[in-house]
Scaffold this motif. Sequence first.
Motif, short mmCIF file in Angstrom:
data_model
loop_
_atom_site.label_atom_id
_atom_site.label_comp_id
_atom_site.label_asym_id
_atom_site.label_seq_id
_atom_site.Cartn_x
_atom_site.Cartn_y
_atom_site.Cartn_z
N GLY A 222 0.86 -0.64 -0.06
CA GLY A 222 -0.04 -0.42 -0.03
C GLY A 222 0.86 1.30 0.39
O GLY A 222 1.93 1.46 1.42
N ALA A 223 0.28 1.92 -1.27
CA ALA A 223 1.24 3.32 -0.31
C ALA A 223 0.59 4.24 -0.12
O ALA A 223 -0.78 4.79 -0.30
CB ALA A 223 1.19 4.10 -1.85
N ILE A 224 0.71 5.00 1.06
CA ILE A 224 -0.75 6.15 1.52
C ILE A 224 0.01 7.51 1.84
O ILE A 224 1.02 8.19 1.75
CB ILE A 224 -0.34 5.59 2.95
N ASP A 225 -0.96 7.93 1.56
CA ASP A 225 -0.19 10.14 0.71
C ASP A 225 -0.78 11.06 2.18
O ASP A 225 -1.64 10.48 2.88
CB ASP A 225 -1.20 10.59 -0.29
N ILE A 226 1.13 10.35 3.05
CA ILE A 226 0.73 11.20 4.38
C ILE A 226 0.19 12.43 4.54
O ILE A 226 0.08 12.80 5.23
CB ILE A 226 2.36 11.55 4.59
#
Lengths: 353, 71
Positions: free
Chosen positions: A311-315
């Motif tokens: 998963g890539a989470i836009d902080i």
Amino acid sequence: MKNKQGAQPAVLLACLLLLAVDALAEHPVAEAQRHQREATVAYQAGDYAAYTRSMERAYELNPMSYPTKYNLACGYARTGRAKDALELLEQLTLAQVDFGMASDPDLESLQKLPKFLELLEMLEASIKPINNSTLRMTIDQLGIMAEGIALDAATGRLFFGSMRSGDIYVIDADGQTSKFASVADSGTYGAIGMTVDTHRNILWSIGTWFFMAENFDAEDPSASGVFGFDLETGELKHHYLADISVDGLNDVTVAPNGDVYLSGSVLYVLKAGTDVIEVVKTSPEPFGSNGLTVDPTGSTLFVSSYPVGIGAIDIQSGELHYLDAPENIPLYGIDGLYWYAGDLIGIQNGILP
Amino acid sequence: MELNEDLTAVTSVRIIEFANASLTPTTGVIEGDRIHYIGQGPAPDTVPSQFPAQLARFTGKTIIMTALLDE
């Protein structure tokens, strides 16, 4: 019972964390796991039609799961659907994933089919060991059950922890190993993920209450936490505990701005300059997290969700999306996850070989 | 794993180590242009008695490996 994953330590740890998430909500992956359990019951009763139906539902809910894909192929083979079984087995073969299809009795009905034999040949040709590593050290002690490793770049010291004793060891620049600290001084914890925090001069180690830890008592749960030890002396300087209902933390990483992210059945952050851990709110919520790393700009947090992918989470926004990948690149079952020169480095132990 | 520009997809992979039966790796740490990773070796033929049977398979020695990342 169908368990094609083998019984590797990290696999079992991941399963532990996922069961915790399972109890919280009917996330699609949790629902898939529920259908897998139903499938297991059906399999044990010899009801392969019901087994296959449950596995089909599990696969629909989480098509990223390679064990589910394989188990569904077994169901198809058991219920006379050779073409469907071979289609799934071909996908696994192209991804160089082998759960033992050559000798699996569930696939007996396929074993004389030309396509199956062709897949076996492809598998044998593709699964050749690749060795680009050199042995740095073997610790001549049985049963440490190491999981996490960290580096103090300033001194060249390596740290690693024991899931069994909770002890943290240091390997000095001369290669000598000694005990540095222990998360078990704070409770029935095993030491898991760890990292060196150069912002704070701290070694962070996850301490997780779980079955591998000495003196583990399933009837006496403890809150898992992250423990910060002075990098020079090993003195415990900080500790932050997760909610008691969070069954396990797993790994820890430090973002470029000093924020400390904790993975597990819930994602936490200890923001730089604060003294409290907060739940990281994302949309959607990840289904558990294992390895994690932040890109050098500090904008994206990558987390390995063991049964799903990366998963890539836009902080900034909390928006999570799972990385796409070509079909022959399985992102399932990744444990350690690191950023290096624009690439992600993953340590994958959730599929075989 | 090589990523696309907007970090939404893995576009290709290079395998550093594969099918090494001598250890089950778990995590690692980057140092410059290399990774040190840790894992457990195969369980011994005779498991010390202090370990419960269900943990026997996890009692192998701790192994640390190093691999260059740019080769």
